[in-house]
Design a protein around this motif. Structure first.
Motif, PDB file in Angstrom:
ATOM      1  N   UNK A   7      -1.299  -5.074   9.336  1.00  0.00           N
ATOM      2  CA  UNK A   7      -0.919  -4.648  10.978  1.00  0.00           C
ATOM      3  C   UNK A   7      -0.409  -3.031  11.308  1.00  0.00           C
ATOM      4  N   UNK A   8      -0.596  -2.448  10.200  1.00  0.00           N
ATOM      5  CA  UNK A   8      -0.135  -1.221  10.917  1.00  0.00           C
ATOM      6  C   UNK A   8      -0.599  -0.541   9.512  1.00  0.00           C
ATOM      7  N   UNK A   9      -1.878   0.880   9.896  1.00  0.00           N
ATOM      8  CA  UNK A   9      -0.965   1.470   8.352  1.00  0.00           C
ATOM      9  C   UNK A   9      -0.814   2.971   8.717  1.00  0.00           C
ATOM     10  N   UNK A  10      -0.101   3.386   8.048  1.00  0.00           N
ATOM     11  CA  UNK A  10       0.499   5.243   8.146  1.00  0.00           C
ATOM     12  C   UNK A  10       0.120   5.806   7.191  1.00  0.00           C
ATOM     13  N   UNK A  11      -0.460   6.556   7.841  1.00  0.00           N
ATOM     14  CA  UNK A  11      -1.031   7.853   7.314  1.00  0.00           C
ATOM     15  C   UNK A  11       0.083   8.853   7.049  1.00  0.00           C
ATOM     16  N   UNK A  49      -6.052  -9.106  -4.403  1.00  0.00           N
ATOM     17  CA  UNK A  49      -4.729  -9.350  -4.834  1.00  0.00           C
ATOM     18  C   UNK A  49      -4.102  -7.769  -4.748  1.00  0.00           C
ATOM     19  N   UNK A  50      -3.170  -7.958  -4.257  1.00  0.00           N
ATOM     20  CA  UNK A  50      -2.502  -6.198  -3.863  1.00  0.00           C
ATOM     21  C   UNK A  50      -3.495  -5.695  -3.898  1.00  0.00           C
ATOM     22  N   UNK A  51      -4.324  -5.543  -2.784  1.00  0.00           N
ATOM     23  CA  UNK A  51      -4.961  -4.400  -2.649  1.00  0.00           C
ATOM     24  C   UNK A  51      -4.967  -3.983  -1.266  1.00  0.00           C
ATOM     25  N   UNK A  52      -5.684  -3.164  -0.669  1.00  0.00           N
ATOM     26  CA  UNK A  52      -4.934  -3.246   0.795  1.00  0.00           C
ATOM     27  C   UNK A  52      -6.251  -4.162   1.611  1.00  0.00           C
ATOM     28  N   UNK A  53      -6.828  -4.715   1.119  1.00  0.00           N
ATOM     29  CA  UNK A  53      -7.508  -5.808   2.063  1.00  0.00           C
ATOM     30  C   UNK A  53      -6.581  -6.842   1.833  1.00  0.00           C
ATOM     31  N   UNK A  54      -5.810  -6.767   1.690  1.00  0.00           N
ATOM     32  CA  UNK A  54      -4.675  -8.129   2.086  1.00  0.00           C
ATOM     33  C   UNK A  54      -2.480  -7.750   2.057  1.00  0.00           C
ATOM     34  N   UNK A  55      -3.170  -6.616   2.252  1.00  0.00           N
ATOM     35  CA  UNK A  55      -1.746  -5.820   3.011  1.00  0.00           C
ATOM     36  C   UNK A  55      -1.652  -6.720   3.845  1.00  0.00           C
ATOM     37  N   UNK A  56      -0.557  -6.658   4.978  1.00  0.00           N
ATOM     38  CA  UNK A  56       0.428  -6.838   5.997  1.00  0.00           C
ATOM     39  C   UNK A  56       0.487  -4.903   6.332  1.00  0.00           C
ATOM     40  N   UNK A  57       1.060  -4.152   5.598  1.00  0.00           N
ATOM     41  CA  UNK A  57       1.364  -2.837   6.121  1.00  0.00           C
ATOM     42  C   UNK A  57       0.925  -1.571   4.630  1.00  0.00           C
ATOM     43  N   UNK A  77       0.090   0.751  -1.026  1.00  0.00           N
ATOM     44  CA  UNK A  77       0.667   2.522  -0.903  1.00  0.00           C
ATOM     45  C   UNK A  77       0.205   2.718  -1.664  1.00  0.00           C
ATOM     46  N   UNK A  78      -0.370   3.572  -1.602  1.00  0.00           N
ATOM     47  CA  UNK A  78      -1.438   4.509  -2.232  1.00  0.00           C
ATOM     48  C   UNK A  78      -1.258   6.256  -1.813  1.00  0.00           C
ATOM     49  N   UNK A  79      -1.736   7.065  -3.326  1.00  0.00           N
ATOM     50  CA  UNK A  79      -1.338   8.435  -2.575  1.00  0.00           C
ATOM     51  C   UNK A  79      -3.328   8.457  -3.211  1.00  0.00           C
ATOM     52  N   UNK A  80      -4.397   9.238  -1.825  1.00  0.00           N
ATOM     53  CA  UNK A  80      -5.417   9.604  -2.507  1.00  0.00           C
ATOM     54  C   UNK A  80      -5.784  10.592  -2.991  1.00  0.00           C
ATOM     55  N   UNK A  81      -6.521  10.793  -4.619  1.00  0.00           N
ATOM     56  CA  UNK A  81      -7.256  12.398  -4.017  1.00  0.00           C
ATOM     57  C   UNK A  81      -8.937  11.738  -4.348  1.00  0.00           C
TER      58      UNK A  81
END
Ligand SMILES: Nc1ncnc2c1ncn2[C@@H]1O[C@H](COP(=O)(O)OP(=O)(O)O)[C@@H](O)[C@H]1O
Ligand SMILES: [Mg+2]
Length: 376
Positions: free
Chosen positions: A151-155, A104-112, A73-77
């Protein structure tokens, strides 16, 4: 041969339960809940756009709390760095003259993943984001392109990207197959629930694993299209073109899977015209006017129950807002209109939102009668 789904489908039951739990905790977010769950089944990315504080994060966080697997999860600026999204560069590797990120723990390794304020992304991370979202691959720096588990990115975003936005941002916008504007709470009853409930966090009795999500996707993809639904989709595309709305080929193609996913969510064993409701969130390019037009065309051609329910609930709110309960004649007229709306709802079939809408209408009718009795 018609493929009939097994009598009991525990994964589908979990989706049905989550759908109920999410939409009963979140106020007036039934359609957003359907959209997010459909995206999950379809393995397509979903974007919610709306003013701050209208429950986007609450919904999307709750959805990701339901799914197992790795999450990011991240809030982009505009100052967000590639490190924050993809991980720091490995110092050990640097000593050997290699440039690789520890993901590790970042977007490239995330399922969701949940990317809040996604259009604030700077160009330093846009390219990577696009590759991960679209091609679902990532190169950590060593020149090896690896598949990501995403699998899923929610924006979420407070506003649509502006029309003169750069090519990369438009590309990111296009990566979200499902896109919806979220409106503030409309109804009086909804506002009261917002004000007088101290905690709106949905409590979900189940959780779902990435493997179960994958199973749901496979079942959904195997759902056959009824001849009526096929014809309706083709008609919708032709009608949209007449209105000057021509979603790209990829978008049209992806819509087929999205509609199957929604049919799955509704527990159907084939795709029916009414499941095309969800296509209103896929089949347009320009957020300025096209979403409303797409909804009108779909409502006209496929006449989906969910869209009728939404329309009738809007009418209900208008009747309530325009009624002076102290004026008996006025109250009687409003009560008659509500009863007529209820008759129309009673004539509809088979949508998860129908029962709730009827219960709501009955409650409003009861309140209206009580208020007008008290007034005299
Ligand atoms: N439709 C809604 N249903 C339930 N709670 C809501 C709703 N809209 C706003 N809220 C309340 O407002 C809070 C802020 O919402 P949030 O999800 O952070 O908004 P956003 O992400 O859209 O800016 C929520 O945690 C919740 O308490
Ligand atoms: Mg938010």
């Amino acid at each position: 041969m018609k493929l009939v789904r097994p009598e009991s489908d525990p994964v589908c039951d979990k989706f049905a339960a989550a759908r109920k739990e999410l939409s009963s905790a979140l106020i007036e977010r039934d359609e957003e809940v359907d959209l997010a769950l459909t995206a999950l089944v379809a393995h397509e990315h979903v974007l919610l756009v709306g003013p701050p504080g209208c429950g986007k994060s609450l919904l999307l966080d709750s959805l990701l709390a339901w799914t197992g697997g790795t999450k990011f999860s991240i809030l982009l600026t505009k100052f967000t760095t590639p490190e924050e999204v993809c991980g720091p560069v490995s110092l050990a590797a640097l000593k050997e003259d290699r440039y690789v990120r520890v993901t590790a723990g970042k977007l490239p390794e995330a399922d969701f993943a949940f990317v809040d304020e996604c259009f604030k992304a700077s160009s330093a991370i846009l390219n990577t984001l696009l590759k991960i979202l679209n091609e679902r691959v990532y190169d950590a720096g060593d020149g090896v392109v690896r598949k990501v588990p995403l699998k899923l990115c929610v924006g979420a975003s407070n506003e649509w990207p502006s029309p003169d936005t750069g090519k990369e941002l438009s590309a990111l916008f296009d990566r979200f197959t499902l896109r919806r504007a979220v409106a503030p709470i409309r109804s009086q009853a909804g506002r009261q629930k917002l004000l007088w409930t101290r905690d709106h966090t949905p409590r979900l009795a189940t959780t779902i694993t990435p493997a179960e999500v994958e199973a749901a996707r496979r079942t959904a993809l195997a759902l056959p299209w009824s001849a009526g639904a096929k014809e309706a989709l083709e008609t919708i595309l032709r009608e949209l073109a007449k209105e000057g709305i021509q979603p790209g080929d990829r978008r049209q193609f992806k819509t087929v899977g999205v509609v199957q996913a929604f049919a799955y969510l509704c527990g159907a064993d084939e795709v029916l015209p009414e499941h095309l409701e969800v296509a209103q969130h896929c089949l347009w390019e320009d957020p300025a006017e096209q979403p409303q037009k797409a909804a009108q065309v779909i409502a006209k051609v496929a006449n989906p129950v969910g869209m009728r329910v939404t329309q009738l609930l809007l009418e209900t709110e208008q009747v309530i807002a325009g009624c002076d309960v102290r004026n008996l004649a006025d109250a009687a007229k409003a009560a008659a209109k509500l009863a007529e709306i209820d008759r129309q709802l009673a004539g509809l079939r088979g949508n998860g939102r129908l029962e709730k809408a009827r219960a709501y209408l009955k409650d409003q009718l009861r309140k209206l009668k009580l208020a007008s009795i008290e007034a005299v």
